[in-house]
Design an enzyme around this catalytic site. Structure first.
Site: not given
Ligand SMILES: *[C@@H]1O[C@H](CO)[C@@H](O)[C@H](O)[C@H]1NC(C)=O
Ligand SMILES: *[C@@H]1O[C@H](CO)[C@@H](O)[C@H](O)[C@H]1NC(C)=O
Ligand SMILES: *[C@@H]1O[C@H](CO)[C@@H](O)[C@H](O)[C@H]1NC(C)=O
Ligand SMILES: *[C@@H]1O[C@H](CO)[C@@H](O)[C@H](O)[C@H]1NC(C)=O
Ligand SMILES: *[C@@H]1O[C@H](CO)[C@@H](O)[C@H](O)[C@H]1NC(C)=O
Length: 288
Positions: A101, A103, A105
């Site tokens: 993953e 990311d 954010e």
């Protein structure tokens, strides 16, 4: 006028890419993505997609296809005003217990206080690789471009085409690196007031809801595994096949390295690789 010029630029991007490369995907939101959470909180208006968080729900969308290596970009205008407690995301993820993953954010804040961009990398199911950055602009005032570039040598997180983070393939040192699991591209807005803002001390003020982040200009230039075809990752893992396999992309060039240094010096506020309080032994990829 603005929309016309935007789509002209987009067409120019698609055209030049189509000549040089073979995999660029030129399509609108509805063709590329589907809601995976609270479809009623996602509104598409022309080339703009708005994600809403309110006291009932957040929401999220995901790509219909999966991708292995390449580049995914989009533009976001983050929740304005009091965004404390909210998190807007743009990420790529594979499935299962040993998933990979990548990311982005965006951690909201009280009015006038800065957003933080938290990035993370999961490989073989393990994350805990957070970095946090401030931005050199107000991400709620206008749209800015956020991109993930991924080849077999490194992963780069870019903001307006400036690298803010690089994760280098150190498989030879025993650090798992994502090379064999295709990822879905996702975006979402949700309530994370137990941790997101000032360490969870500032909660979401629901009297300021709805909280809206706007997304547009989706550009995916990556190896696509079509859901309806029997595509396997082998399609994407042949060597020297795609533009991201070019020898010049084996490492960041000097200019990009320079930009990365500037970002790290001026805008990095947290790096897990320096957190000796958290790790008695620093993760292997942190050791040169
Ligand atoms: C997106 O493309 C589809 C198929 O080409 C079309 O039916 C739809 O109207 C388009 N949507 C927008 C918002 O442009
Ligand atoms: C949610 O927000 C709506 C609109 O502001 C309000 O009328 C409602 O009372 C709220 N519900 C809860 C459970 O807080
Ligand atoms: C990946 O995770 C699995 C399950 O935890 C583990 O057995 C395997 O050794 C890991 N692979 C690497 C390269 O670390
Ligand atoms: C919010 O603002 C405070 C005060 O400027 C700052 O310490 C914090 O890092 C900012 N961002 C988040 C996500 O808490
Ligand atoms: C939430 O926002 C309202 C309206 O701006 C304000 O009156 C109230 O004090 C805020 N609540 C908290 C806990 O800050």
């Amino acid at each position: 006028m603005e929309r016309a010029s935007t789509s002209l630029e987009f067409m120019a991007f698609c055209l030049s890419s189509a000549l040089l490369l073979n995999l660029v995907i030129c399509a609108n939101f509805t063709e590329l993505f589907q809601p995976y959470w609270a479809p009623d909180h996602i509104v598409t208006e022309g080339d703009l997609t708005k994600l809403t968080l309110d006291n009932v729900s957040g929401c999220g969308f995901e790509s219909k296809s999966k991708f292995l290596f390449g580049k995914a970009s989009l533009q976001i205008k983050l929740v304005e005003g009091d965004s404390a407690g909210t998190v807007t995301t743009f990420y790529m993820s594979s499935e299962g217990p040993i998933h990979d993953e990548l990311d982005f954010e965006f951690l909201g804040n009280t009015s006038g206080e800065p957003y933080l961009v938290q990035t993370n990398v999961y490989t073989n199911g393990t994350g805990n690789r957070e970095q946090r950055h401030t931005l050199w602009f107000d991400p709620t005032a206008d749209f800015h471009t956020y991109s993930l570039f991924w080849n077999r040598h490194y992963i780069v997180f870019l903001v307006d085409n400036i690298p803010i983070r690089v994760f280098i393939n150190k498989e030879k040192d025993g650090v798992p690196y994502p090379t064999s699991q295709a990822m879905t591209i996702r975006g979402s807005v949700w309530n994370a007031d137990d941790w997101a803002t000032q360490g969870g001390r500032v909660k979401t003020n629901w009297s300021h809801a709805p909280f809206v982040s706007a997304f547009r200009s989706f550009e995916i230039d990556a190896c696509e595994l079509l859901p309806e075809a029997d595509d396997t990752v082998a399609k994407c893992s042949g060597l020297r096949q795609f533009w991201w396999d070019k020898p010049s992309l084996r490492k960041l060039d000097r200019h990009r390295n320079h930009q990365l240094k500037w970002v790290r010096a001026r805008h990095m506020v947290y790096d897990y690789c320096k957190d000796t309080g958290r790790f008695t032994e620093l993760p292997r990829e942190c050791i040169k």
